[in-house]
Scaffold this active site. Sequence first.
Site, PDB file in Angstrom:
ATOM      1  N   GLY A  52     -16.908  13.850 -13.045  1.00 13.69           N
ATOM      2  CA  GLY A  52     -17.265  12.793 -13.979  1.00 13.69           C
ATOM      3  C   GLY A  52     -18.050  13.338 -15.166  1.00 13.69           C
ATOM      4  NE  ARG A 104     -22.305  18.911 -11.125  1.00 13.94           N
ATOM      5  CZ  ARG A 104     -23.251  18.074 -10.714  1.00 13.94           C
ATOM      6  NH1 ARG A 104     -22.940  16.834 -10.429  1.00 13.94           N
ATOM      7  NH2 ARG A 104     -24.483  18.489 -10.574  1.00 13.94           N
ATOM      8  NE  ARG A 139     -14.533   8.093 -27.745  1.00 12.79           N
ATOM      9  CZ  ARG A 139     -14.984   6.839 -27.838  1.00 12.79           C
ATOM     10  NH1 ARG A 139     -15.935   6.415 -27.050  1.00 12.79           N
ATOM     11  NH2 ARG A 139     -14.466   6.012 -28.704  1.00 12.79           N
ATOM     12  NE  ARG A 188     -14.552  10.593  -8.179  1.00 13.05           N
ATOM     13  CZ  ARG A 188     -15.748  10.877  -8.709  1.00 13.05           C
ATOM     14  NH1 ARG A 188     -15.848  11.667  -9.767  1.00 13.05           N
ATOM     15  NH2 ARG A 188     -16.859  10.393  -8.195  1.00 13.05           N
ATOM     16  CB  THR A 198     -22.130  12.900  -6.532  1.00 12.96           C
ATOM     17  OG1 THR A 198     -22.198  12.141  -7.734  1.00 12.96           O
ATOM     18  CG2 THR A 198     -22.440  14.350  -6.813  1.00 12.96           C
ATOM     19  CG  MET A 244     -19.214   4.313  -9.681  1.00 11.44           C
ATOM     20  SD  MET A 244     -20.453   4.101 -10.960  1.00 11.44           S
ATOM     21  CE  MET A 244     -19.969   2.521 -11.636  1.00 11.44           C
ATOM     22  CD  GLU A 245     -15.948   7.886 -11.278  1.00  7.61           C
ATOM     23  OE1 GLU A 245     -16.172   8.255 -10.100  1.00  7.61           O
ATOM     24  OE2 GLU A 245     -16.857   7.643 -12.087  1.00  7.61           O
ATOM     25  CG  ASP A 257     -26.863   8.356  -3.853  1.00  9.65           C
ATOM     26  OD1 ASP A 257     -26.158   8.938  -4.703  1.00  9.65           O
ATOM     27  OD2 ASP A 257     -26.631   7.207  -3.458  1.00  9.65           O
TER      28      ASP A 257
HETATM   29  N1  HPA Z   1     -23.061   4.422  -6.369  1.00 12.09           N
HETATM   30  C1  HPA Z   1     -22.013   4.666  -7.140  1.00 12.09           C
HETATM   31  N2  HPA Z   1     -21.621   5.877  -7.463  1.00 12.09           N
HETATM   32  C2  HPA Z   1     -22.323   6.908  -6.968  1.00 12.09           C
HETATM   33  C3  HPA Z   1     -23.407   6.725  -6.157  1.00 12.09           C
HETATM   34  C4  HPA Z   1     -23.803   5.411  -5.834  1.00 12.09           C
HETATM   35  O1  HPA Z   1     -24.781   5.176  -5.110  1.00 12.09           O
HETATM   36  N3  HPA Z   1     -23.906   7.940  -5.839  1.00 12.09           N
HETATM   37  C5  HPA Z   1     -23.144   8.842  -6.452  1.00 12.09           C
HETATM   38  N4  HPA Z   1     -22.171   8.226  -7.134  1.00 12.09           N
END
Ligand code: HPA
Length: 234
Positions: A20, A24, A43, A87, A90, A180-181, A204
């Site tokens: 993303g 990176r 961009r 992809r 994280t 998210m992808e 996380d």
């Molecule tokens: N939410 C959405 N996307 C993420 C998260 C999360 O807690 N951690 C890493 N990508």
Amino acid sequence: MSIHIGAKKGEIADTVLLPGDPLRAKWIAESFLEDATCYNNVRGMLGFTGTYRGKKISVQGSGMGIPSALIYCYELINTYDVKKLIRVGTAGSYQKDLTLGDLVIAMAGSTTSSINNSIFQTAHYAPTASFDLFNKAVTYAQENGLAFRAGNVLSADEFYDDPDDLYHLWSRYGVLCVEMETAGIYTMAARHGVDALSILTISDSLITKVRSTPEERETGFRDMVDIALQVGTD
Ligand code: HPA
């Protein structure tokens, strides 16, 4: 060039890794590829092409969320003839036994996005990984002693949920983690007849609220990128 990618045709490889974060993408190009050159900074969404084990491969930042990722995937597929999208990202854990640094190979992508509602209306499309890429990733990880989980992930439209404990429902249905992808990328790949796979590192936990340190993120990223590069150049 396409609207959001400033490369000439031929400057992007058949296989593209998709972090993303554009920085990176730069780190992957500098740390893992040989003879990497930057083909895009429109961009600030950096893209690089180099070689890995003598084979041409690219890495392109995709931004955050399905809408951003799909702009890059569409242009990579339709303007640059890309055939494999991998992809590397994280994710936040939805399961107690999935902790910081753990690897997830996404078999399927559930989503809170409505992208597929406008296409399938009252029916529900199930976005899945390319079996070929998935199988190669699993085999490589197993043969090299890299622990991983494989299963369903959630591609959410929001990073900050309200209420913030929505994860219980997904968790109960076995969804491993949230990012998210993936669901968008799997859907677009299927639509255009190309292969896609998401490999994720837990950064996380929605359950314990812990977060990786920058050092832990980097180490976790190395195993994930290693798998992605092996699969992408196989
Ligand atoms: N939410 C959405 N996307 C993420 C998260 C999360 O807690 N951690 C890493 N990508």
